[in-house]
Scaffold this motif. Structure first.
Motif, PDB file in Angstrom:
ATOM      1  N   SER A  29       0.810  -1.221   0.000  1.00  0.00           N
ATOM      2  CA  SER A  29       0.000   0.000   0.000  1.00  0.00           C
ATOM      3  C   SER A  29       0.842   1.268   0.000  1.00  0.00           C
ATOM      4  N   LEU A  33       0.275   4.528  -2.219  1.00  0.00           N
ATOM      5  CA  LEU A  33       0.059   5.852  -1.622  1.00  0.00           C
ATOM      6  C   LEU A  33       1.015   6.883  -2.234  1.00  0.00           C
ATOM      7  N   PRO A 332      -1.265   0.570   8.103  1.00  0.00           N
ATOM      8  CA  PRO A 332      -1.814  -0.071   6.899  1.00  0.00           C
ATOM      9  C   PRO A 332      -1.668   0.770   5.638  1.00  0.00           C
ATOM     10  N   GLU A 333      -1.372   2.066   5.780  1.00  0.00           N
ATOM     11  CA  GLU A 333      -1.158   2.854   4.568  1.00  0.00           C
ATOM     12  C   GLU A 333       0.192   2.532   3.924  1.00  0.00           C
ATOM     13  N   TYR A 336      -0.532  -3.063   4.063  1.00  0.00           N
ATOM     14  CA  TYR A 336      -1.962  -3.099   4.336  1.00  0.00           C
ATOM     15  C   TYR A 336      -2.419  -4.339   5.094  1.00  0.00           C
ATOM     16  N   ASN A 367      -3.987  -2.616  15.231  1.00  0.00           N
ATOM     17  CA  ASN A 367      -5.373  -3.088  15.149  1.00  0.00           C
ATOM     18  C   ASN A 367      -6.133  -2.569  13.938  1.00  0.00           C
ATOM     19  N   HIS A 368      -5.555  -1.605  13.209  1.00  0.00           N
ATOM     20  CA  HIS A 368      -6.250  -1.181  11.993  1.00  0.00           C
ATOM     21  C   HIS A 368      -5.635  -1.807  10.747  1.00  0.00           C
ATOM     22  N   ASN A 403       0.388   0.111  22.478  1.00  0.00           N
ATOM     23  CA  ASN A 403      -0.900  -0.238  21.867  1.00  0.00           C
ATOM     24  C   ASN A 403      -0.777  -0.933  20.513  1.00  0.00           C
ATOM     25  N   GLN A 405       0.375  -5.157  18.814  1.00  0.00           N
ATOM     26  CA  GLN A 405       0.673  -6.523  19.214  1.00  0.00           C
ATOM     27  C   GLN A 405       1.947  -7.020  18.549  1.00  0.00           C
TER      28      GLN A 405
ATOM     29  N   ALA B  45     -11.331  -4.576  19.167  1.00  0.00           N
ATOM     30  CA  ALA B  45     -10.592  -3.468  18.546  1.00  0.00           C
ATOM     31  C   ALA B  45     -10.886  -3.396  17.051  1.00  0.00           C
ATOM     32  N   VAL B  49     -12.867  -0.436  14.657  1.00  0.00           N
ATOM     33  CA  VAL B  49     -12.348   0.227  13.457  1.00  0.00           C
ATOM     34  C   VAL B  49     -13.402   0.179  12.351  1.00  0.00           C
ATOM     35  N   TYR B  50     -14.014  -1.001  12.194  1.00  0.00           N
ATOM     36  CA  TYR B  50     -14.926  -1.206  11.068  1.00  0.00           C
ATOM     37  C   TYR B  50     -16.377  -0.847  11.399  1.00  0.00           C
ATOM     38  N   GLU B  74     -11.464   0.412   3.648  1.00  0.00           N
ATOM     39  CA  GLU B  74     -10.171   0.080   3.043  1.00  0.00           C
ATOM     40  C   GLU B  74      -9.541   1.347   2.430  1.00  0.00           C
ATOM     41  N   LEU B  77      -8.183   3.538   5.170  1.00  0.00           N
ATOM     42  CA  LEU B  77      -6.926   3.061   5.753  1.00  0.00           C
ATOM     43  C   LEU B  77      -5.748   3.262   4.808  1.00  0.00           C
ATOM     44  N   LYS B  78      -6.008   3.099   3.502  1.00  0.00           N
ATOM     45  CA  LYS B  78      -4.904   3.186   2.543  1.00  0.00           C
ATOM     46  C   LYS B  78      -4.583   4.617   2.126  1.00  0.00           C
ATOM     47  N   ARG B  79      -5.546   5.520   2.220  1.00  0.00           N
ATOM     48  CA  ARG B  79      -5.325   6.875   1.714  1.00  0.00           C
ATOM     49  C   ARG B  79      -5.614   7.936   2.775  1.00  0.00           C
ATOM     50  N   PRO B  80      -4.727   8.077   3.741  1.00  0.00           N
ATOM     51  CA  PRO B  80      -4.949   9.109   4.763  1.00  0.00           C
ATOM     52  C   PRO B  80      -5.119  10.502   4.149  1.00  0.00           C
ATOM     53  N   LEU B 112     -10.583   6.413  13.580  1.00  0.00           N
ATOM     54  CA  LEU B 112     -10.259   4.983  13.596  1.00  0.00           C
ATOM     55  C   LEU B 112     -11.090   4.193  14.601  1.00  0.00           C
ATOM     56  N   ARG B 172      -6.907   5.238  17.175  1.00  0.00           N
ATOM     57  CA  ARG B 172      -6.563   3.860  16.808  1.00  0.00           C
ATOM     58  C   ARG B 172      -6.753   2.980  18.042  1.00  0.00           C
ATOM     59  N   PRO B 173      -7.616   1.975  17.962  1.00  0.00           N
ATOM     60  CA  PRO B 173      -7.921   1.199  19.161  1.00  0.00           C
ATOM     61  C   PRO B 173      -6.778   0.300  19.617  1.00  0.00           C
ATOM     62  N   GLY B 174      -6.608   0.199  20.911  1.00  0.00           N
ATOM     63  CA  GLY B 174      -5.667  -0.752  21.491  1.00  0.00           C
ATOM     64  C   GLY B 174      -6.451  -1.881  22.135  1.00  0.00           C
TER      65      GLY B 174
END
Lengths: 456, 237
Positions: A29, A33, A332-333, A336, A367-368, A403, A405, B45, B49-50, B74, B77-80, B112, B172-174
């Motif tokens: 990804s 980008l 993920p950017e 991914y 997590n994302h 935060n 894993q 988590a 996000v979703y 998607e 996530l890929k294109r901030p 997120l 962003r979730p932990g």
């Protein structure tokens, strides 16, 4: 550089080495980008074919980022051993791949070869290697380094204990570290990511980790992973540090955004040599990760795999004790999903080893990202078979400060057991003395952090 | 010390850290309940996000919705970069619906973690409005941005020209908390603003920075920004 190739009846034209290098990457990804990735599978394969036919001298003669404009480029260029380069300069990238993978060429041959290779050449060959190629090649290269202890021996899988705490609570850090030690984790380094980047806090954490090492005579080294300048201030005040740490980027502008310069790294090198607590000679710990240059807009349109290789070119100048890619942390950017993280983990490990570096991996995800712990199980086993120098462990894979894993202490113990690998020799002996292992197997004490409690 | 030694030593260690220690093992592997708990926390988590912010909570505070140039998770996530830009129809909606040049503009975005908004907005939003009103500030027309990134503040600033802007956005979730929210603040947001011009209160959730406390703190900071006409590293607090 203009190159044209015809593939399956379609003609593909490439107008620069930068374009060929970017489009030859496996899909990720971060390259999308940056707007530099191949637009189809066929174009990707066309770029790989063109790249395979380039000679190493062509790669050297068409710099992606001129040494006049960038001090990382200059440093990589100046490292090249002219005698080795002279022998290999007319090889194609395809021939380089076949030399590396040949049974005729063992670790020493590859480490000699390494001296004539630039980071861009190593990146190029990684782009035309399969995952299994990357594993086979890396598994041949043995890189031993010594700080207080020695790691990197064949058959040794070392580990970093990462006992982070969300408020740098010393007792909390100790509790997580006891858990790590009881699983045989911590032979590469006891390394803490601090929340608070102040001299006093870095000083306190270095002292505390050193106290534990001394208290239990643990054959390992300590490190606090703050910005290099705050470690330097703490060390100058007398904090006991075996290793000094910094994150690296593959361009001068990227390093600038990290707030570091080569002269700063030189200063830190001199300081840790003079005031560090380890015998050495290797006293640096570096972290890297694909995507960091793009995230700081310091990528110059160069693909993230090549920029990652350039981090290793920079790292090897400083003869580090350990280096690891934080492969799934950047986001993920840039990578991914699990397929992209797994590929990048194998690429980074191979490229680091091909630079002659003591390469480890933080097998990790956020997590994302489209990945889960099963994917980390897979990557840790693949890296174990590839002979990775060390992996990072946190309690139950969950870093309660950063935060994200990583691997659990259990996971690293499992990879060792399944693959018949051991902790670093002195540390393995220490585990026997503590009664945590007997003849290399866990005893009933293993996994019990309370064995390190002094209950009075 | 005597009292301490009577305590279960493992419990003594565990009280010092939220890390998952003292879990035990079978062979080299963790015990079943710990593995399943870990995977459950990861599932929470990922779901956050979703997830999507329920319409009911937006209508409770009369927030209308606009979107960014993002079309799917998607894509987000890929294109901030696309999450920083409003969709074309969003610009028209803001111009039509919102008070121009208020003292302070409040914006809410899922970011997120949709769950962070769902869990915390009900406590934070009314307290924030109270806090801002207590400083006699003129508050703009609040709205919700679906698929926003922090820097979408700049484009909103260009359109509505508030003196200051507060963006409440899901983090962003932990694994410890899948429902943590951040409040980003900026004085005169617009093109060319840097990260160092923004201020943030993070970790807003029931077990982190308490929502009511966060709301009061945001009010104080915004008031200071308007007085000193700056924000970020330049603000004296």
């Amino acid at each position: 550089m203009d190159k044209t190739t015809t593939l399956l009846g379609e003609t593909f034209a490439f107008h620069s080495l930068k374009e060929i290098m970017a489009k030859a990457n496996e899909e990720r990804s971060g390259d999308e980008l940056a707007g530099i990735s191949a637009s189809s599978m066929k174009e990707r394969m066309a770029a790989k074919q063109v790249l395979a036919d380039l000679t190493l001298s062509e790669i050297r003669n068409y710099p992606l980022l001129s040494p006049d404009e960038d001090n990382v480029s200059a440093l990589i260029e100046n490292q090249l051993d002219p005698a080795v380069y002279e022998i290999i300069k007319n090889w194609t990238v395809a021939e380089l791949r076949e030399y590396i993978l040949s049974d005729q060429h063992a670790s020493d041959d590859l480490l000699t070869l390494s001296q004539g290779l630039s980071s861009e050449m190593i990146a190029a060959v990684a782009k035309i290697m399969s995952n299994l190629d990357l594993i086979q090649a890396a598994s041949k290269i043995e890189v031993q380094t010594t700080c207080q202890t020695t790691i990197g021996q064949k058959g040794v899988l070392a580990s970093r204990a990462q006992p982070n705490h969300p408020s740098d609570n010393i007792k909390g850090m100790r509790a997580s570290l006891y858990e790590a030690l009881s699983y045989g984790i911590g032979d590469a380094v006891i390394g803490i990511n601090p929340v608070i980047d102040t001299t006093d806090n870095i000083y306190a954490l270095l002292h505390e980790t050193k106290n534990i090492i001394n208290e239990w005579s643990i054959p390992t080294q300590n490190c606090v992973l703050s910005h290099v300048t705050s470690q330097m201030r703490a060390i100058e005040k007398g904090a006991p540090a075996d290793l000094i740490f910094q994150s690296l980027a593959g361009t001068e502008a990227g390093n600038d955004s990290f707030g570091i310069s080569l002269s700063m790294l030189d200063e830190a090198t001199a300081l840790i040599h003079e005031k560090g607590t380890a015998a050495g000679p290797n006293r640096w710990y570096f972290e890297t990760g694909q995507g960091s240059e793009l995230s700081s807009e310091a990528h110059f349109g160069i693909d993230q795999l090549t920029l990652e290789a350039r981090c290793y070119g920079l790292a090897r100048h400083y003869k580090p004790f350990i280096v690891n890619t934080v492969v799934g942390f950047i986001g993920p950017e840039y990578l991914y999903n699990s397929k992209q993280v797994l590929r990048a983990g194998l690429e980074d490990h191979f490229m680091g080893k091909m630079h002659g570096l003591p390469m480890g991996v933080d097998v990790c995800y956020t997590n994302h990202m489209d990945a889960d712990q099963n994917d980390m199980d897979n990557l840790s086993m693949l890296l174990g078979t590839a002979g990775v120098n060390f992996m990072i462990g946190v309690p139950m894979a969950d870093d309660c400060m950063l935060n994200y894993q990583s691997l659990s202490y259990h996971d690293i113990a499992t990879v060792r057991q399944v693959l018949g690998q051991t902790p670093a020799p002195l540390f393995a002996q220490w585990l026997e003395e503590q009664g945590i292992t007997q003849n290399g197997r866990f005893t009933s004490k293993a996994g019990d952090p309370t064995i390190f409690l002094n209950l009075t | 010390m005597l009292a301490n030694s009577k305590k279960d030593p493992l419990e003594t260690l565990k009280q010092f850290t939220p890390a998952r220690i003292g879990v035990g093992r079978t062979g080299t592997r963790p015990l079943t309940r710990d593995v399943l708990q870990f995977r459950t926390d990861h599932a929470a988590a990922v779901d956050s996000v979703y997830g999507t912010v329920p319409e009911s909570i937006l209508s409770e505070f009369s927030l209308f919705s606009v979107t960014t140039q993002v079309e799917s998770m998607e894509h987000y996530l890929k294109r901030p970069d696309h999450g920083r830009l409003l969709a074309d129809e969003a610009k028209t909606l803001l111009q039509k619906n919102c008070l121009q040049t208020p003292d302070v503009q409040v914006v809410v975005s899922d970011g997120l973690s949709a769950k962070a908004i769902e869990e915390n907005l009900g406590d934070v939003y009314p307290a924030l409005i109270d806090s801002l009103e207590s400083y006699n500030l003129q508050i703009g027309t609040s709205f919700f941005v679906k698929g926003g990134r922090v820097a979408c503040m700049d484009q909103i600033g260009e359109i509505l020209k508030p003196k200051a802007l507060v963006l409440l956005i899901g983090e962003r979730p932990g694994l410890m908390s899948a429902e943590s929210m951040s409040a980003y603040m900026c004085y005169q947001p617009g093109k060319g603003k840097k990260e160092s011009d923004r201020m943030v209160i993070s970790n807003i959730h029931k077990r982190g920075t308490p929502p009511i406390e966060a709301a009061a703190h945001i009010g104080t900071l915004i008031d200071k920004m308007l007085q000193q006409k700056t924000s970020g590293v330049h603000l004296i607090v």
